[in-house]
Design an enzyme around this catalytic site. Structure first.
Site, PDB file in Angstrom:
ATOM      1  N   GLU A  98       2.325   3.710  -4.332  1.00 49.21           N
ATOM      2  CA  GLU A  98       1.704   2.406  -4.617  1.00 49.21           C
ATOM      3  C   GLU A  98       2.640   1.533  -5.454  1.00 49.21           C
ATOM      4  O   GLU A  98       2.817   0.352  -5.174  1.00 49.21           O
ATOM      5  CB  GLU A  98       0.369   2.594  -5.344  1.00 49.21           C
ATOM      6  CG  GLU A  98      -0.705   3.288  -4.531  1.00 49.21           C
ATOM      7  CD  GLU A  98      -1.394   2.420  -3.503  1.00 49.21           C
ATOM      8  OE1 GLU A  98      -1.013   1.250  -3.321  1.00 49.21           O
ATOM      9  OE2 GLU A  98      -2.343   2.924  -2.871  1.00 49.21           O
TER      10      GLU A  98
ATOM     11  N   ASP B  19       0.846  -1.182   0.000  1.00 49.66           N
ATOM     12  CA  ASP B  19       0.000   0.000   0.000  1.00 49.66           C
ATOM     13  C   ASP B  19       0.885   1.237   0.000  1.00 49.66           C
ATOM     14  O   ASP B  19       2.015   1.214   0.502  1.00 49.66           O
ATOM     15  CB  ASP B  19      -0.927   0.022   1.219  1.00 49.66           C
ATOM     16  CG  ASP B  19      -2.111   0.971   1.039  1.00 49.66           C
ATOM     17  OD1 ASP B  19      -2.407   1.368  -0.105  1.00 49.66           O
ATOM     18  OD2 ASP B  19      -2.750   1.316   2.052  1.00 49.66           O
ATOM     19  N   GLY B  20       0.362   2.294  -0.585  1.00 46.19           N
ATOM     20  CA  GLY B  20       1.007   3.596  -0.570  1.00 46.19           C
ATOM     21  C   GLY B  20       0.056   4.602   0.025  1.00 46.19           C
ATOM     22  O   GLY B  20      -1.163   4.420   0.002  1.00 46.19           O
TER      23      GLY B  20
ATOM     24  N   ASP C 282      -1.198  -0.128   5.084  1.00 47.97           N
ATOM     25  CA  ASP C 282      -1.643   1.259   5.208  1.00 47.97           C
ATOM     26  C   ASP C 282      -1.078   1.875   6.483  1.00 47.97           C
ATOM     27  O   ASP C 282      -0.578   3.004   6.464  1.00 47.97           O
ATOM     28  CB  ASP C 282      -3.171   1.315   5.203  1.00 47.97           C
ATOM     29  CG  ASP C 282      -3.682   2.735   5.302  1.00 47.97           C
ATOM     30  OD1 ASP C 282      -3.427   3.532   4.367  1.00 47.97           O
ATOM     31  OD2 ASP C 282      -4.340   3.061   6.308  1.00 47.97           O
TER      32      ASP C 282
ATOM     33  N   ASP D  97      -4.391  -2.489  -3.186  1.00 51.03           N
ATOM     34  CA  ASP D  97      -5.681  -1.813  -3.337  1.00 51.03           C
ATOM     35  C   ASP D  97      -5.618  -0.735  -4.415  1.00 51.03           C
ATOM     36  O   ASP D  97      -6.545   0.045  -4.578  1.00 51.03           O
ATOM     37  CB  ASP D  97      -6.165  -1.240  -2.004  1.00 51.03           C
ATOM     38  CG  ASP D  97      -5.282  -0.123  -1.465  1.00 51.03           C
ATOM     39  OD1 ASP D  97      -4.306   0.268  -2.128  1.00 51.03           O
ATOM     40  OD2 ASP D  97      -5.574   0.356  -0.356  1.00 51.03           O
TER      41      ASP D  97
ATOM     42  N   HIS E 280      -9.253  -0.360   2.813  1.00 51.28           N
ATOM     43  CA  HIS E 280      -9.998   0.006   4.020  1.00 51.28           C
ATOM     44  C   HIS E 280     -11.272  -0.835   4.170  1.00 51.28           C
ATOM     45  O   HIS E 280     -12.339  -0.333   4.503  1.00 51.28           O
ATOM     46  CB  HIS E 280     -10.313   1.505   4.015  1.00 51.28           C
ATOM     47  CG  HIS E 280      -9.111   2.340   3.737  1.00 51.28           C
ATOM     48  ND1 HIS E 280      -8.102   2.529   4.659  1.00 51.28           N
ATOM     49  CD2 HIS E 280      -8.710   2.985   2.610  1.00 51.28           C
ATOM     50  CE1 HIS E 280      -7.149   3.282   4.124  1.00 51.28           C
ATOM     51  NE2 HIS E 280      -7.501   3.564   2.893  1.00 51.28           N
TER      52      HIS E 280
END
Length: 154
Positions: A47, A9-10, A134, A69, A124
């Site tokens: 990302e 994740d970024g 995250d 994501d 999320h």
């Protein structure tokens, strides 16, 4: 060939703005977490960088499943966008240059080294691997001592 799972994740505080990435690598019972923060970057760069850093951390060629994501990352690979951009001299179309070329070139090197499957996960949405990444990315931003991103933001 070892089978490895990588969650990535970024995150960015402002876009562009300070950003960070998180990656969680899983192999059997072993787990490795990676994260770094950058002074001025974009969410998309973080990302892509998360995926690169996860793959670069592997010491040998592996069979890898990456969970992200980011539709930007997953679609760029699975729909062949990156391959087309590269074939067109890193243009998305006749007039528009592709973004993040430096990172896509690094990622393509890793994709030649490993057998990689990309899977999109909703962000999320209570996916523990995604939520941990995250948290790692946001903690890297909050920690301060941010690095310079050698990006094309000008």
């Amino acid at each position: 060939m070892k089978m490895v799972t990588i969650y990535t994740d970024g995150a960015c505080s402002g876009n562009p703005g300070p950003g960070g990435y998180g990656a969680v690598l899983l192999y059997g019972s072993a787990k490795k977490e990676l994260s770094e923060g950058y002074r001025l970057t974009t969410n998309n760069r973080m990302e892509v960088l998360a995926v690169i850093k996860g793959l670069e951390a592997l010491k040998e060629s592996c069979q890898v499943t990456i969970y992200s994501d980011s539709k930007y990352v997953v679609d760029a690979i699975t729909k062949g966008w990156v391959t087309r951009w590269k074939a067109k001299g890193w243009y998305r179309n006749a007039k528009e240059k592709a973004s993040n070329v430096d990172l896509w070139e690094r990622l393509l090197v890793q994709l030649e080294r490993h057998q990689v499957e990309f899977c999109w996960v909703k962000g999320h949405a209570d996916n523990p691997g995604n939520e941990r990444c995250d948290a790692l990315a946001r903690a890297a931003i909050a920690k301060g001592n941010l690095q310079e991103d050698m990006n094309d933001l000008g």
